[in-house]
Design a protein around this motif. Structure first.
Motif, PDB file in Angstrom:
ATOM      1  N   LEU A   1      11.645   7.047  -3.656  1.00  0.00           N
ATOM      2  CA  LEU A   1      12.522   5.968  -4.084  1.00  0.00           C
ATOM      3  C   LEU A   1      12.581   5.933  -5.609  1.00  0.00           C
ATOM      4  CD1 LEU A   1      11.163   3.196  -1.661  1.00  0.00           C
ATOM      5  CD2 LEU A   1      13.303   4.467  -1.404  1.00  0.00           C
ATOM      6  N   ARG A   2      13.617   5.302  -6.119  1.00  0.00           N
ATOM      7  CA  ARG A   2      13.761   5.199  -7.565  1.00  0.00           C
ATOM      8  C   ARG A   2      14.356   3.836  -7.901  1.00  0.00           C
ATOM      9  NH1 ARG A   2      17.757   9.419  -9.557  1.00  0.00           N
ATOM     10  NH2 ARG A   2      19.186   7.960  -8.530  1.00  0.00           N
ATOM     11  N   MET A   3      13.799   3.204  -8.926  1.00  0.00           N
ATOM     12  CA  MET A   3      14.382   1.962  -9.404  1.00  0.00           C
ATOM     13  C   MET A   3      15.509   2.291 -10.379  1.00  0.00           C
ATOM     14  SD  MET A   3      12.564  -1.318 -11.228  1.00  0.00           S
ATOM     15  CE  MET A   3      11.826  -1.837  -9.675  1.00  0.00           C
ATOM     16  N   PRO A   4      16.678   1.685 -10.195  1.00  0.00           N
ATOM     17  CA  PRO A   4      17.760   1.916 -11.151  1.00  0.00           C
ATOM     18  C   PRO A   4      17.302   1.628 -12.580  1.00  0.00           C
ATOM     19  CG  PRO A   4      18.554   0.682  -9.259  1.00  0.00           C
ATOM     20  CD  PRO A   4      17.068   0.759  -9.122  1.00  0.00           C
ATOM     21  N   HIS A   5      17.846   2.343 -13.526  1.00  0.00           N
ATOM     22  CA  HIS A   5      17.392   2.240 -14.916  1.00  0.00           C
ATOM     23  C   HIS A   5      17.431   0.804 -15.425  1.00  0.00           C
ATOM     24  CE1 HIS A   5      16.602   3.319 -19.054  1.00  0.00           C
ATOM     25  NE2 HIS A   5      17.707   2.667 -19.425  1.00  0.00           N
ATOM     26  N   ARG A   6      18.479   0.079 -15.069  1.00  0.00           N
ATOM     27  CA  ARG A   6      18.598  -1.295 -15.570  1.00  0.00           C
ATOM     28  C   ARG A   6      17.473  -2.183 -15.037  1.00  0.00           C
ATOM     29  NH1 ARG A   6      22.265  -0.368 -11.661  1.00  0.00           N
ATOM     30  NH2 ARG A   6      22.378  -1.776  -9.857  1.00  0.00           N
ATOM     31  N   GLY A   7      16.987  -1.865 -13.831  1.00  0.00           N
ATOM     32  CA  GLY A   7      15.892  -2.650 -13.265  1.00  0.00           C
ATOM     33  C   GLY A   7      14.564  -2.304 -13.899  1.00  0.00           C
ATOM     34  N   ALA A   8      14.351  -1.024 -14.181  1.00  0.00           N
ATOM     35  CA  ALA A   8      13.075  -0.600 -14.756  1.00  0.00           C
ATOM     36  C   ALA A   8      12.870  -1.166 -16.149  1.00  0.00           C
ATOM     37  CB  ALA A   8      13.022   0.921 -14.788  1.00  0.00           C
ATOM     38  N   GLY A   9      13.956  -1.361 -16.894  1.00  0.00           N
ATOM     39  CA  GLY A   9      13.805  -1.844 -18.265  1.00  0.00           C
ATOM     40  C   GLY A   9      13.934  -3.339 -18.423  1.00  0.00           C
ATOM     41  N   ALA A  10      14.271  -4.046 -17.348  1.00  0.00           N
ATOM     42  CA  ALA A  10      14.492  -5.490 -17.433  1.00  0.00           C
ATOM     43  C   ALA A  10      13.173  -6.250 -17.352  1.00  0.00           C
ATOM     44  CB  ALA A  10      15.415  -5.931 -16.301  1.00  0.00           C
ATOM     45  N   PRO A  11      13.161  -7.497 -17.824  1.00  0.00           N
ATOM     46  CA  PRO A  11      11.953  -8.323 -17.669  1.00  0.00           C
ATOM     47  C   PRO A  11      11.624  -8.544 -16.192  1.00  0.00           C
ATOM     48  CG  PRO A  11      13.516  -9.329 -19.223  1.00  0.00           C
ATOM     49  CD  PRO A  11      14.233  -8.209 -18.544  1.00  0.00           C
ATOM     50  N   VAL A  12      10.383  -8.885 -15.912  1.00  0.00           N
ATOM     51  CA  VAL A  12       9.971  -9.197 -14.540  1.00  0.00           C
ATOM     52  C   VAL A  12      10.824 -10.353 -14.027  1.00  0.00           C
ATOM     53  CG1 VAL A  12       8.073  -9.996 -13.080  1.00  0.00           C
ATOM     54  CG2 VAL A  12       7.621  -8.418 -14.969  1.00  0.00           C
ATOM     55  N   PRO A  13      11.400 -10.230 -12.821  1.00  0.00           N
ATOM     56  CA  PRO A  13      12.260 -11.302 -12.302  1.00  0.00           C
ATOM     57  C   PRO A  13      11.520 -12.636 -12.212  1.00  0.00           C
ATOM     58  CG  PRO A  13      12.456  -9.328 -10.954  1.00  0.00           C
ATOM     59  CD  PRO A  13      11.318  -9.093 -11.899  1.00  0.00           C
ATOM     60  N   ARG A  14      12.279 -13.691 -12.341  1.00  0.00           N
ATOM     61  CA  ARG A  14      11.736 -15.035 -12.186  1.00  0.00           C
ATOM     62  C   ARG A  14      11.332 -15.246 -10.729  1.00  0.00           C
ATOM     63  NH1 ARG A  14      14.695 -19.636 -11.225  1.00  0.00           N
ATOM     64  NH2 ARG A  14      16.585 -18.368 -11.448  1.00  0.00           N
TER      65      ARG A  14
ATOM     66  N   TYR B   1       7.392   0.964  -8.367  1.00  0.00           N
ATOM     67  CA  TYR B   1       8.539   1.796  -8.732  1.00  0.00           C
ATOM     68  C   TYR B   1       9.086   1.469 -10.120  1.00  0.00           C
ATOM     69  CZ  TYR B   1       8.447   4.004  -4.248  1.00  0.00           C
ATOM     70  OH  TYR B   1       8.051   4.757  -3.173  1.00  0.00           O
ATOM     71  N   ARG B   2       8.477   0.522 -10.771  1.00  0.00           N
ATOM     72  CA  ARG B   2       8.829   0.224 -12.154  1.00  0.00           C
ATOM     73  C   ARG B   2       7.974   1.027 -13.126  1.00  0.00           C
ATOM     74  NH1 ARG B   2       7.766  -4.592 -15.876  1.00  0.00           N
ATOM     75  NH2 ARG B   2       9.770  -5.028 -16.881  1.00  0.00           N
ATOM     76  N   ASP B   3       6.832   1.523 -12.644  1.00  0.00           N
ATOM     77  CA  ASP B   3       5.866   2.177 -13.521  1.00  0.00           C
ATOM     78  C   ASP B   3       5.516   3.554 -12.949  1.00  0.00           C
ATOM     79  OD1 ASP B   3       3.444   2.981 -14.836  1.00  0.00           O
ATOM     80  OD2 ASP B   3       3.103   0.899 -15.423  1.00  0.00           O
ATOM     81  N   ASP B   4       5.983   4.612 -13.603  1.00  0.00           N
ATOM     82  CA  ASP B   4       5.747   5.970 -13.112  1.00  0.00           C
ATOM     83  C   ASP B   4       4.262   6.315 -13.064  1.00  0.00           C
ATOM     84  OD1 ASP B   4       8.463   6.261 -12.939  1.00  0.00           O
ATOM     85  OD2 ASP B   4       8.672   7.375 -14.820  1.00  0.00           O
ATOM     86  N   THR B   5       3.489   5.806 -14.022  1.00  0.00           N
ATOM     87  CA  THR B   5       2.058   6.118 -14.073  1.00  0.00           C
ATOM     88  C   THR B   5       1.322   5.500 -12.886  1.00  0.00           C
ATOM     89  OG1 THR B   5       2.117   6.258 -16.484  1.00  0.00           O
ATOM     90  CG2 THR B   5      -0.035   5.956 -15.452  1.00  0.00           C
ATOM     91  N   VAL B   6       1.632   4.253 -12.599  1.00  0.00           N
ATOM     92  CA  VAL B   6       1.014   3.578 -11.451  1.00  0.00           C
ATOM     93  C   VAL B   6       1.339   4.336 -10.176  1.00  0.00           C
ATOM     94  CG1 VAL B   6       1.098   1.489 -10.023  1.00  0.00           C
ATOM     95  CG2 VAL B   6       0.944   1.283 -12.509  1.00  0.00           C
ATOM     96  N   ARG B   7       2.588   4.710 -10.016  1.00  0.00           N
ATOM     97  CA  ARG B   7       3.006   5.406  -8.794  1.00  0.00           C
ATOM     98  C   ARG B   7       2.325   6.772  -8.669  1.00  0.00           C
ATOM     99  NH1 ARG B   7       7.649   4.872  -9.807  1.00  0.00           N
ATOM    100  NH2 ARG B   7       8.486   6.929 -10.343  1.00  0.00           N
ATOM    101  N   ALA B   8       2.221   7.493  -9.780  1.00  0.00           N
ATOM    102  CA  ALA B   8       1.582   8.815  -9.744  1.00  0.00           C
ATOM    103  C   ALA B   8       0.112   8.701  -9.350  1.00  0.00           C
ATOM    104  CB  ALA B   8       1.711   9.487 -11.107  1.00  0.00           C
ATOM    105  N   ARG B   9      -0.559   7.679  -9.832  1.00  0.00           N
ATOM    106  CA  ARG B   9      -1.975   7.519  -9.489  1.00  0.00           C
ATOM    107  C   ARG B   9      -2.157   7.178  -8.010  1.00  0.00           C
ATOM    108  NH1 ARG B   9      -5.012   3.964 -14.005  1.00  0.00           N
ATOM    109  NH2 ARG B   9      -6.749   4.367 -12.558  1.00  0.00           N
ATOM    110  N   ILE B  10      -1.257   6.343  -7.467  1.00  0.00           N
ATOM    111  CA  ILE B  10      -1.346   6.036  -6.038  1.00  0.00           C
ATOM    112  C   ILE B  10      -1.074   7.291  -5.210  1.00  0.00           C
ATOM    113  CG2 ILE B  10      -0.363   4.702  -4.141  1.00  0.00           C
ATOM    114  CD1 ILE B  10       0.310   2.507  -6.104  1.00  0.00           C
ATOM    115  N   ASN B  11      -0.040   8.046  -5.588  1.00  0.00           N
ATOM    116  CA  ASN B  11       0.289   9.260  -4.840  1.00  0.00           C
ATOM    117  C   ASN B  11      -0.867  10.256  -4.862  1.00  0.00           C
ATOM    118  OD1 ASN B  11       2.864   8.764  -3.740  1.00  0.00           O
ATOM    119  ND2 ASN B  11       3.849   9.148  -5.716  1.00  0.00           N
ATOM    120  N   ALA B  12      -1.564  10.322  -5.980  1.00  0.00           N
ATOM    121  CA  ALA B  12      -2.719  11.226  -6.061  1.00  0.00           C
ATOM    122  C   ALA B  12      -3.798  10.806  -5.070  1.00  0.00           C
ATOM    123  CB  ALA B  12      -3.268  11.248  -7.485  1.00  0.00           C
ATOM    124  N   GLU B  13      -4.031   9.512  -4.949  1.00  0.00           N
ATOM    125  CA  GLU B  13      -5.005   9.024  -3.967  1.00  0.00           C
ATOM    126  C   GLU B  13      -4.533   9.300  -2.544  1.00  0.00           C
ATOM    127  OE1 GLU B  13      -7.707   5.360  -5.613  1.00  0.00           O
ATOM    128  OE2 GLU B  13      -5.800   4.861  -4.671  1.00  0.00           O
TER     129      GLU B  13
END
Length: 445
Positions: free
Chosen positions: A405-418, A271-283
Motif C-alpha cells: 500500500l502507499r499513502m498519497p503524497h499529500r497525505g504523507a506530508g500533511a499534519p496528523v488528522p484531527r 504508511y506515513r513513515d517508510d522507516t517504521v514500515r521497513a522495520r516492521i516488514n523486517a520483523e
C-alpha cells in the motif's frame, strides 16, 4: 435533563464545544497536566478532568465501594443495562469474573488464526490501482473478527447478516440519542428511538438463535459464546438470557468499533513513515505463524505508540459514592471525576516530544499504569485489552504481508488528522485513504 444542558455557563458550553471539536488540542493546550478542567456533559452534569499521573493513580485505584460507573452512558442503547461497561459493585465483579475465562492468555492465542483469516478475506478483493478507505476496511476486519471469534460462525452469508445488523444498529445510535438521554423515548412507534429499538430487536433475534443452538444438550463449542454460556459464579449460577444478550452485544459492538479506530490510526502512521514500515516488514519476514506476530517487539511498540497518541476512548470516568482526594483536590460523593488521557499521554514531562510518533520510546521505557492507560485501569480496566492488542498486531501484520500500500503524497506530508468522536470511539476527522500498489503471494504468516 435537557434544561440542565442549557443552564451551564457560556464559558462551560464553550469549553465543551472546544473539547468536542478538537479533543487532542483542547486537553493538551489547556494545561490539564497542571490543573483540573471542568466540562459539562448532558445527563452527567459537571465532570472534573485531571491529567497528571498522580491524579490518574488516585482515580484508577479508588476503592470499588467508593465509586461506580457514571450513568447515563452513550453506549447504553446498544449494549443494554446488564453490559459489563455499565455495571458497578458486586454485579460488576460477578460479571467480570464470568467473562474472564474468554480472555485468558491461552484462549486469546487460540484466536490468532481466526484473526489472520478474517483479515486476509477482507482484503482479498483489493487490487492494484484501488484506493482504500482505511476506516471502512478496519471496521469490516474487526467486525468480521468479532463475529467469528464470539460465535465461530463459518457460513459467510450468516456472518454478513451479523455484520450488517451490527452496522445498522450502531448507525441508528445517533449523536442526539447518545448525548441526550431524554430523547430516548418512542412517539407512537416512530422516530429515531423506535428505529433503534427495532434494529436492536433484530440483532437480538440472531443472537438468540445462536444461544438456543448452544444450550444443553447441544455442545457449547470452544468459542467465546461457548465459554459465556458455560460460565458460572461461586454459587453455580450462570447468566439469564437477557444478561447474555447484553454481553454479546457489548462484545460485538463496543469491542469491534474501538479496535477499528486503533487499526485505522496504526495503518495511517505505518504508511506515513517508510522507516517504521521497513522495520516492521523486517520483523515479519521471520514470522511463520499469526501467533509469532504478537511477540514481535517493534510491532508491539508501534501498537503501544498508536494507543498512546490515539486512545480509542480518551476519557476514563468514575462517579463517586464516597469522598475522594485527587491530586490534592477533595471531591464529594456524587461528583464525576475523570482522567483526560490526551493530557496524560502528551505530557512532555513523561513523554519527550509527545506529538512525534516514536515507537522506540516503548523499547527503552516501560511506563507505569498511571502514565499510560489506553484501556483505563484499576478494577474497571478493559477486560478485552490483551485481545485487542493481539488483534491489532495480527491484522496489521497480515495486511503488510499480503498487500503493498502507499499513502498519497499529500497525505504523507500533511499534519496528523484531527481526532473526533465517531460512535463509541475517536477516529480521524477526515477520511484516510491508501492506494493499493501490488498484491503479494500468500505466505507466512
Amino acid at each position: 435533563m435537557v434544561k440542565a444542558i442549557f443552564t451551564a455557563s457560556p464559558s462551560a458550553l464553550l469549553r465543551a464545544a472546544s473539547a468536542a471539536a478538537d479533543p487532542v488540542g483542547f486537553f493538551t493546550s489547556k494545561a490539564v497536566t497542571q490543573r483540573p478542567v471542568v466540562l459539562h456533559f448532558p445527563g452527567l452534569g459537571r465532570v472534573v478532568f485531571h491529567g497528571t499521573s498522580s491524579a490518574a493513580r488516585d482515580i484508577l485505584t479508588a476503592p470499588t465501594q467508593g465509586c461506580r460507573a457514571p450513568l447515563p452512558n452513550p453506549v447504553e442503547p446498544v449494549v443494554g443495562p446488564a453490559s459489563l461497561i455499565l455495571l458497578s459493585g458486586e454485579r460488576h465483579r460477578r460479571e467480570r469474573a464470568l467473562l474472564t475465562p474468554a480472555f485468558h492468555g491461552e484462549q486469546i492465542k487460540s484466536y490468532a488464526e481466526v484473526i489472520a483469516s478474517a483479515t486476509a478475506e477482507q482484503i482479498r478483493q483489493l487490487c492494484p490501482g484501488d484506493s482504500v478507505d482505511v476506516y471502512a476496511l478496519a471496521v469490516d476486519i474487526t467486525l468480521d473478527v468479532a463475529v467469528r471469534v464470539v460465535f465461530g460462525v463459518a457460513d459467510p452469508a450468516r456472518r454478513m447478516r451479523y455484520r450488517q445488523a451490527v452496522k445498522d444498529l450502531l448507525a441508528a445510535n445517533t449523536a442526539p440519542l447518545m448525548l441526550v438521554p431524554a430523547l430516548r423515548r418512542e412517539v407512537g412507534g416512530a422516530g429515531p428511538w423506535a428505529k433503534l429499538l427495532r434494529l436492536r430487536d433484530g440483532l437480538d433475534r440472531l443472537l438468540s438463535e445462536e444461544v438456543t443452538q448452544r444450550r444443553p444438550p447441544n455442545p457449547p463449542g470452544g468459542d467465546m459464546l461457548g465459554l459465556l454460556l458455560s460460565a458460572t459464579d461461586e454459587s453455580g449460577r450462570g447468566r439469564t438470557d437477557a444478561e447474555t444478550l447484553d454481553q454479546l452485544r457489548t462484545l460485538l459492538a463496543a469491542g469491534h468499533e474501538t479496535t477499528a479506530s486503533s487499526l485505522t490510526w496504526a495503518l495511517y502512521h505505518v504508511y506515513r513513515d517508510d522507516t517504521v514500515r521497513a522495520r516492521i516488514n523486517a520483523e515479519l519476514s521471520g514470522s511463520s505463524t499469526p501467533s509469532d506476530i504478537t511477540a514481535l517487539p517493534y510491532l508491539g511498540a508501534v501498537i503501544k505508540e498508536v494507543l498512546r497518541m490515539h486512545p480509542p476512548v480518551p476519557i476514563v470516568l468514575r462517579r463517586l459514592t464516597a469522598p475522594l482526594t485527587v491530586d490534592g483536590v477533595t471531591h464529594p460523593p456524587g461528583r464525576v471525576v475523570g482522567v483526560a488521557l490526551y493530557a496524560l499521554h502528551f505530557n512532555p514531562e513523561i513523554w519527550p516530544e509527545p506529538h512525534r510518533f516514536d515507537p522506540d520510546r516503548f523499547l527503552t521505557h516501560r511506563p507505569t499504569p498511571f502514565e499510560y492507560a489506553p484501556f483505563g485501569g484499576g478494577h474497571r480496566r478493559c477486560i478485552g485489552a490483551a485481545f485487542a492488542t493481539s488483534e491489532l498486531a495480527i491484522a496489521l501484520g497480515t495486511i503488510l504481508t499480503l498487500l503493498d500500500l502507499r499513502m498519497p503524497h499529500r497525505g504523507a506530508g500533511a499534519p496528523v488528522p484531527r481526532s473526533v468522536a465517531r460512535g463509541i470511539a475517536v477516529t480521524p476527522a477526515d477520511p484516510i485513504r491508501l492506494d493499493v500498489t501490488a498484491r503479494r503471494s500468500p505466505g507466512p504468516p
